[in-house]
Design a protein around this motif. Structure first.
Motif, PDB file in Angstrom:
ATOM      1  N   GLU A  25     -13.043   3.106 -34.749  1.00 57.87           N
ATOM      2  CA  GLU A  25     -12.448   3.843 -35.867  1.00 57.87           C
ATOM      3  C   GLU A  25     -11.779   2.903 -36.865  1.00 57.87           C
ATOM      4  OE1 GLU A  25      -9.779   6.574 -33.961  1.00 57.87           O
ATOM      5  OE2 GLU A  25     -11.423   7.803 -33.174  1.00 57.87           O
ATOM      6  N   GLU A  26     -11.202   1.825 -36.362  1.00 60.50           N
ATOM      7  CA  GLU A  26     -10.505   0.854 -37.217  1.00 60.50           C
ATOM      8  C   GLU A  26     -11.440  -0.232 -37.741  1.00 60.50           C
ATOM      9  OE1 GLU A  26      -7.488   1.309 -38.312  1.00 60.50           O
ATOM     10  OE2 GLU A  26      -7.299   3.107 -37.068  1.00 60.50           O
ATOM     11  N   LYS A  27     -12.740  -0.115 -37.400  1.00 63.48           N
ATOM     12  CA  LYS A  27     -13.757  -1.091 -37.817  1.00 63.48           C
ATOM     13  C   LYS A  27     -13.421  -2.504 -37.340  1.00 63.48           C
ATOM     14  CE  LYS A  27     -15.271   1.623 -41.786  1.00 63.48           C
ATOM     15  NZ  LYS A  27     -14.747   2.868 -41.371  1.00 63.48           N
ATOM     16  N   MET A  28     -12.988  -2.570 -36.069  1.00 67.47           N
ATOM     17  CA  MET A  28     -12.647  -3.849 -35.442  1.00 67.47           C
ATOM     18  C   MET A  28     -13.494  -4.043 -34.196  1.00 67.47           C
ATOM     19  SD  MET A  28      -8.508  -3.853 -35.870  1.00 67.47           S
ATOM     20  CE  MET A  28      -8.307  -5.625 -35.690  1.00 67.47           C
ATOM     21  N   ASP A  29     -13.708  -5.305 -33.834  1.00 68.66           N
ATOM     22  CA  ASP A  29     -14.416  -5.625 -32.595  1.00 68.66           C
ATOM     23  C   ASP A  29     -13.419  -5.586 -31.441  1.00 68.66           C
ATOM     24  OD1 ASP A  29     -16.805  -6.151 -33.970  1.00 68.66           O
ATOM     25  OD2 ASP A  29     -16.189  -8.218 -34.352  1.00 68.66           O
ATOM     26  N   LEU A  30     -13.902  -5.284 -30.262  1.00 71.70           N
ATOM     27  CA  LEU A  30     -13.058  -5.259 -29.074  1.00 71.70           C
ATOM     28  C   LEU A  30     -13.620  -6.237 -28.050  1.00 71.70           C
ATOM     29  CD1 LEU A  30     -10.652  -3.499 -27.861  1.00 71.70           C
ATOM     30  CD2 LEU A  30     -12.448  -2.421 -26.532  1.00 71.70           C
ATOM     31  N   ARG A  31     -12.741  -7.067 -27.496  1.00 67.55           N
ATOM     32  CA  ARG A  31     -13.190  -8.029 -26.486  1.00 67.55           C
ATOM     33  C   ARG A  31     -12.257  -7.952 -25.278  1.00 67.55           C
ATOM     34  NH1 ARG A  31     -13.604 -14.280 -28.044  1.00 67.55           N
ATOM     35  NH2 ARG A  31     -11.400 -13.955 -28.492  1.00 67.55           N
ATOM     36  N   ILE A  32     -12.858  -7.809 -24.109  1.00 68.65           N
ATOM     37  CA  ILE A  32     -12.094  -7.800 -22.860  1.00 68.65           C
ATOM     38  C   ILE A  32     -11.849  -9.249 -22.456  1.00 68.65           C
ATOM     39  CG2 ILE A  32     -12.074  -7.116 -20.437  1.00 68.65           C
ATOM     40  CD1 ILE A  32     -14.051  -4.863 -21.247  1.00 68.65           C
ATOM     41  N   ARG A  33     -10.571  -9.621 -22.333  1.00 70.44           N
ATOM     42  CA  ARG A  33     -10.217 -10.983 -21.935  1.00 70.44           C
ATOM     43  C   ARG A  33      -9.952 -11.089 -20.437  1.00 70.44           C
ATOM     44  NH1 ARG A  33      -9.197 -15.118 -25.209  1.00 70.44           N
ATOM     45  NH2 ARG A  33      -9.847 -16.067 -23.266  1.00 70.44           N
ATOM     46  N   ALA A  34      -9.559  -9.963 -19.825  1.00 73.77           N
ATOM     47  CA  ALA A  34      -9.339  -9.943 -18.377  1.00 73.77           C
ATOM     48  C   ALA A  34      -9.439  -8.503 -17.895  1.00 73.77           C
ATOM     49  CB  ALA A  34      -7.978 -10.516 -18.024  1.00 73.77           C
ATOM     50  N   LYS A  35      -9.961  -8.375 -16.660  1.00 75.21           N
ATOM     51  CA  LYS A  35     -10.078  -7.038 -16.067  1.00 75.21           C
ATOM     52  C   LYS A  35      -9.731  -7.145 -14.594  1.00 75.21           C
ATOM     53  CE  LYS A  35     -13.137  -3.092 -15.651  1.00 75.21           C
ATOM     54  NZ  LYS A  35     -14.476  -2.572 -15.908  1.00 75.21           N
ATOM     55  N   ASP A  36      -8.720  -6.390 -14.186  1.00 68.95           N
ATOM     56  CA  ASP A  36      -8.269  -6.357 -12.792  1.00 68.95           C
ATOM     57  C   ASP A  36      -8.044  -7.756 -12.227  1.00 68.95           C
ATOM     58  OD1 ASP A  36      -8.248  -3.548 -12.713  1.00 68.95           O
ATOM     59  OD2 ASP A  36     -10.385  -3.495 -12.297  1.00 68.95           O
ATOM     60  N   GLY A  37      -7.394  -8.611 -13.016  1.00 71.63           N
ATOM     61  CA  GLY A  37      -7.024  -9.956 -12.572  1.00 71.63           C
ATOM     62  C   GLY A  37      -8.092 -11.019 -12.738  1.00 71.63           C
ATOM     63  N   VAL A  38      -9.280 -10.638 -13.200  1.00 74.47           N
ATOM     64  CA  VAL A  38     -10.362 -11.603 -13.424  1.00 74.47           C
ATOM     65  C   VAL A  38     -10.431 -11.906 -14.924  1.00 74.47           C
ATOM     66  CG1 VAL A  38     -12.847 -12.020 -13.256  1.00 74.47           C
ATOM     67  CG2 VAL A  38     -11.681 -10.711 -11.472  1.00 74.47           C
ATOM     68  N   SER A  39     -10.225 -13.179 -15.280  1.00 67.92           N
ATOM     69  CA  SER A  39     -10.271 -13.582 -16.689  1.00 67.92           C
ATOM     70  C   SER A  39     -11.700 -13.859 -17.122  1.00 67.92           C
ATOM     71  CB  SER A  39      -9.432 -14.841 -16.900  1.00 67.92           C
ATOM     72  OG  SER A  39      -8.078 -14.560 -16.661  1.00 67.92           O
ATOM     73  N   TYR A  40     -11.979 -13.545 -18.375  1.00 69.35           N
ATOM     74  CA  TYR A  40     -13.292 -13.784 -18.960  1.00 69.35           C
ATOM     75  C   TYR A  40     -13.177 -14.845 -20.043  1.00 69.35           C
ATOM     76  CZ  TYR A  40     -14.434  -9.429 -16.618  1.00 69.35           C
ATOM     77  OH  TYR A  40     -14.605  -8.452 -15.686  1.00 69.35           O
ATOM     78  N   LEU A  41     -14.234 -15.609 -20.206  1.00 67.11           N
ATOM     79  CA  LEU A  41     -14.248 -16.639 -21.234  1.00 67.11           C
ATOM     80  C   LEU A  41     -14.229 -16.005 -22.617  1.00 67.11           C
ATOM     81  CD1 LEU A  41     -16.920 -19.099 -19.812  1.00 67.11           C
ATOM     82  CD2 LEU A  41     -14.442 -19.391 -19.834  1.00 67.11           C
ATOM     83  N   GLY A  42     -13.587 -16.698 -23.524  1.00 69.53           N
ATOM     84  CA  GLY A  42     -13.584 -16.276 -24.919  1.00 69.53           C
ATOM     85  C   GLY A  42     -14.073 -17.428 -25.767  1.00 69.53           C
ATOM     86  N   THR A  43     -13.946 -17.276 -27.047  1.00 71.62           N
ATOM     87  CA  THR A  43     -14.306 -18.344 -27.967  1.00 71.62           C
ATOM     88  C   THR A  43     -13.036 -18.863 -28.616  1.00 71.62           C
ATOM     89  OG1 THR A  43     -14.664 -16.719 -29.707  1.00 71.62           O
ATOM     90  CG2 THR A  43     -16.593 -17.385 -28.425  1.00 71.62           C
ATOM     91  N   SER A  44     -13.105 -20.024 -29.216  1.00 73.57           N
ATOM     92  CA  SER A  44     -11.908 -20.615 -29.807  1.00 73.57           C
ATOM     93  C   SER A  44     -11.742 -20.250 -31.281  1.00 73.57           C
ATOM     94  CB  SER A  44     -11.920 -22.135 -29.638  1.00 73.57           C
ATOM     95  OG  SER A  44     -13.050 -22.676 -30.276  1.00 73.57           O
ATOM     96  N   ASP A  45     -12.664 -19.463 -31.815  1.00 69.86           N
ATOM     97  CA  ASP A  45     -12.510 -19.055 -33.210  1.00 69.86           C
ATOM     98  C   ASP A  45     -11.514 -17.902 -33.309  1.00 69.86           C
ATOM     99  OD1 ASP A  45     -14.331 -17.337 -31.881  1.00 69.86           O
ATOM    100  OD2 ASP A  45     -15.092 -16.615 -33.804  1.00 69.86           O
ATOM    101  N   PHE A  46     -10.836 -17.815 -34.431  1.00 67.07           N
ATOM    102  CA  PHE A  46      -9.871 -16.747 -34.668  1.00 67.07           C
ATOM    103  C   PHE A  46     -10.497 -15.750 -35.633  1.00 67.07           C
ATOM    104  CE2 PHE A  46      -6.362 -14.701 -36.863  1.00 67.07           C
ATOM    105  CZ  PHE A  46      -5.599 -14.286 -35.795  1.00 67.07           C
ATOM    106  N   HIS A  47     -10.476 -14.502 -35.266  1.00 66.49           N
ATOM    107  CA  HIS A  47     -11.109 -13.451 -36.062  1.00 66.49           C
ATOM    108  C   HIS A  47     -10.111 -12.308 -36.209  1.00 66.49           C
ATOM    109  CE1 HIS A  47     -14.110 -10.852 -37.682  1.00 66.49           C
ATOM    110  NE2 HIS A  47     -14.517 -10.305 -36.564  1.00 66.49           N
ATOM    111  N   ILE A  48      -9.600 -12.071 -37.412  1.00 64.01           N
ATOM    112  CA  ILE A  48      -8.553 -11.059 -37.607  1.00 64.01           C
ATOM    113  C   ILE A  48      -9.034  -9.640 -37.358  1.00 64.01           C
ATOM    114  CG2 ILE A  48      -7.224 -12.494 -39.181  1.00 64.01           C
ATOM    115  CD1 ILE A  48      -8.260 -10.693 -41.474  1.00 64.01           C
ATOM    116  N   TYR A  49     -10.335  -9.438 -37.269  1.00 71.34           N
ATOM    117  CA  TYR A  49     -10.877  -8.104 -37.021  1.00 71.34           C
ATOM    118  C   TYR A  49     -11.321  -7.932 -35.571  1.00 71.34           C
ATOM    119  CZ  TYR A  49     -10.779  -7.897 -42.062  1.00 71.34           C
ATOM    120  OH  TYR A  49     -10.358  -7.921 -43.369  1.00 71.34           O
ATOM    121  N   ARG A  50     -10.740  -8.745 -34.661  1.00 71.30           N
ATOM    122  CA  ARG A  50     -11.103  -8.645 -33.244  1.00 71.30           C
ATOM    123  C   ARG A  50      -9.842  -8.357 -32.427  1.00 71.30           C
ATOM    124  NH1 ARG A  50     -14.489 -13.299 -31.697  1.00 71.30           N
ATOM    125  NH2 ARG A  50     -12.595 -14.485 -32.016  1.00 71.30           N
TER     126      ARG A  50
END
Length: 66
Positions: A25-50
């Protein structure tokens, strides 16, 4: 577009599905960084719409932008 405080207030405590709908609804991307104590890799770029989230027991427990 919502500011960080508004996004955090709107998403914390919601289910993953609800958070995905809010991001859409806000026209933003969603990224899961961790779920139930398990961390996921991300990227080092900064994106104000994420939105980066952490989930525990299918509820959003933490929100960040980037």
């Amino acid at each position: 577009m919502l500011n960080y405080s508004e996004i955090k207030e709107k998403i914390i405590g919601k289910s993953l599905e609800e958070a995905q709908q809010i991001a859409k609804e806000e026209k933003m991307d969603l990224r899961i960084r961790a779920k139930d104590g398990v961390s996921y890799l991300g990227t080092s770029d900064f994106h104000i719409y994420r939105i980066n989230i952490r989930i525990k027991d299918n509820k959003v427990t933490d929100v960040g932008i980037g």
